[in-house]
Write a protein that holds these residues in place. Structure first.
Motif, PDB file in Angstrom:
ATOM      1  N   LYS A 196       7.959 -13.369   1.159  1.00 29.57           N
ATOM      2  CA  LYS A 196       7.789 -12.950   2.550  1.00 29.57           C
ATOM      3  C   LYS A 196       8.464 -13.941   3.491  1.00 29.57           C
ATOM      4  CE  LYS A 196       5.342  -9.282   1.998  1.00 29.57           C
ATOM      5  NZ  LYS A 196       5.820  -7.979   2.435  1.00 29.57           N
ATOM      6  N   LYS A 201       0.538 -16.148  10.436  1.00 30.10           N
ATOM      7  CA  LYS A 201       1.095 -14.841  10.798  1.00 30.10           C
ATOM      8  C   LYS A 201       2.527 -14.761  10.284  1.00 30.10           C
ATOM      9  CE  LYS A 201      -2.517 -14.042  13.470  1.00 30.10           C
ATOM     10  NZ  LYS A 201      -3.573 -14.610  12.696  1.00 30.10           N
ATOM     11  N   LEU A 202       3.050 -13.555  10.196  1.00 29.05           N
ATOM     12  CA  LEU A 202       4.444 -13.387   9.762  1.00 29.05           C
ATOM     13  C   LEU A 202       5.407 -14.147  10.665  1.00 29.05           C
ATOM     14  CD1 LEU A 202       4.601  -9.652   8.629  1.00 29.05           C
ATOM     15  CD2 LEU A 202       4.794 -11.692   7.212  1.00 29.05           C
ATOM     16  N   ASP A 203       5.047 -14.263  11.955  1.00 29.33           N
ATOM     17  CA  ASP A 203       5.908 -14.997  12.896  1.00 29.33           C
ATOM     18  C   ASP A 203       5.995 -16.483  12.564  1.00 29.33           C
ATOM     19  OD1 ASP A 203       6.150 -12.598  14.193  1.00 29.33           O
ATOM     20  OD2 ASP A 203       4.807 -13.112  15.855  1.00 29.33           O
ATOM     21  N   ASP A 204       5.036 -17.008  11.796  1.00 30.34           N
ATOM     22  CA  ASP A 204       5.034 -18.424  11.422  1.00 30.34           C
ATOM     23  C   ASP A 204       6.041 -18.735  10.314  1.00 30.34           C
ATOM     24  OD1 ASP A 204       2.902 -18.913  13.202  1.00 30.34           O
ATOM     25  OD2 ASP A 204       1.423 -18.374  11.668  1.00 30.34           O
ATOM     26  N   GLY A 240       4.548  -5.716   6.309  1.00 29.97           N
ATOM     27  CA  GLY A 240       4.003  -6.809   7.119  1.00 29.97           C
ATOM     28  C   GLY A 240       2.596  -7.173   6.713  1.00 29.97           C
ATOM     29  N   THR A 254       9.659 -18.770   8.193  1.00 28.75           N
ATOM     30  CA  THR A 254      11.112 -18.783   8.318  1.00 28.75           C
ATOM     31  C   THR A 254      11.659 -18.001   7.125  1.00 28.75           C
ATOM     32  OG1 THR A 254      11.287 -20.878   7.116  1.00 28.75           O
ATOM     33  CG2 THR A 254      11.189 -21.002   9.529  1.00 28.75           C
TER      34      THR A 254
END
Length: 194
Positions: A102, A80-83, A192, A85
């Motif tokens: 990204k 996921k994008l949250d993964d 996203g 840095t």
């Protein structure tokens, strides 16, 4: 008369000692070309175990300084994008376009019994490859690669191990890249979206 005592020398660590095992020599011979289609100018495309999955169509690019993963692998690993840095440095694609990553993610890459952490840059552009491994991965493994011989060789537990390239896969990737016609670029995609 005083006699100075010299410290005992640990000859097991002394490079001049004949008792020390010689490190394996990495190199390529004509015999390493057996099983390859010669002559050729194919890229070196291998299968690597990334995050516990056997990932095909991984290109070895010793001319690159960063490892890359593309959308197919990113989605396949359920990332996921949250993964990610942040990674702020733009990259230049094979076509010469500037690509804004990204982000970056550290993943475990297993080669035989060797497991190393690799910092992959995630880019949202088309590629027939699922990932590119580059000099940082090669240097961490103390590996050498040869597109001519279609192999990566690396030392492990006192012996030389190798990963064979897949010329058929390399040629399929080349054909896919030639046939690819970009629709509208990824800037049209929803934010996203990977």
């Amino acid at each position: 008369m005083s006699v100075a005592r010299l410290p005992a020398r640990d000859i097991s660590r002394d490079p001049r000692s004949s008792r020390q095992a010689a490190p394996p020599i990495l190199g390529f011979l004509d015999e390493d070309k057996v099983g390859t289609i010669q002559p050729h100018d194919d890229a070196l495309v291998i299968t690597l175990r990334i995050e516990g999955y056997d990932v095909k169509r991984v290109m070895v690019d010793q001319g690159s300084a960063v490892e890359i993963i593309y959308p197919d692998l990113y989605k396949g690993l359920n990332l996921k994008l949250d993964d990610l840095t942040p990674y702020y440095s733009p990259l230049v694609s094979f076509e010469g376009r500037v690509v804004t990553p990204k982000g970056q993610i550290r993943l475990l890459v297993q080669t035989g019994s060797e497991v190393v952490e690799v910092d992959f840059i995630v880019v949202d552009v088309y590629s027939p490859y699922t990932a590119i491994v580059a000099r940082p991965w090669l240097h961490t493994l103390e590996a050498i690669s040869s597109t001519l011989h279609q192999k990566v060789k690396y030392p492990s537990e006192g012996r030389v191990c190798e990963i064979r390239g897949d010329q058929s896969s390399a040629r399929q990737c080349l054909v896919a890249a030639i046939r690819y016609e970009p629709e509208t670029e990824s800037s049209v995609r929803a934010e996203g979206d990977l």
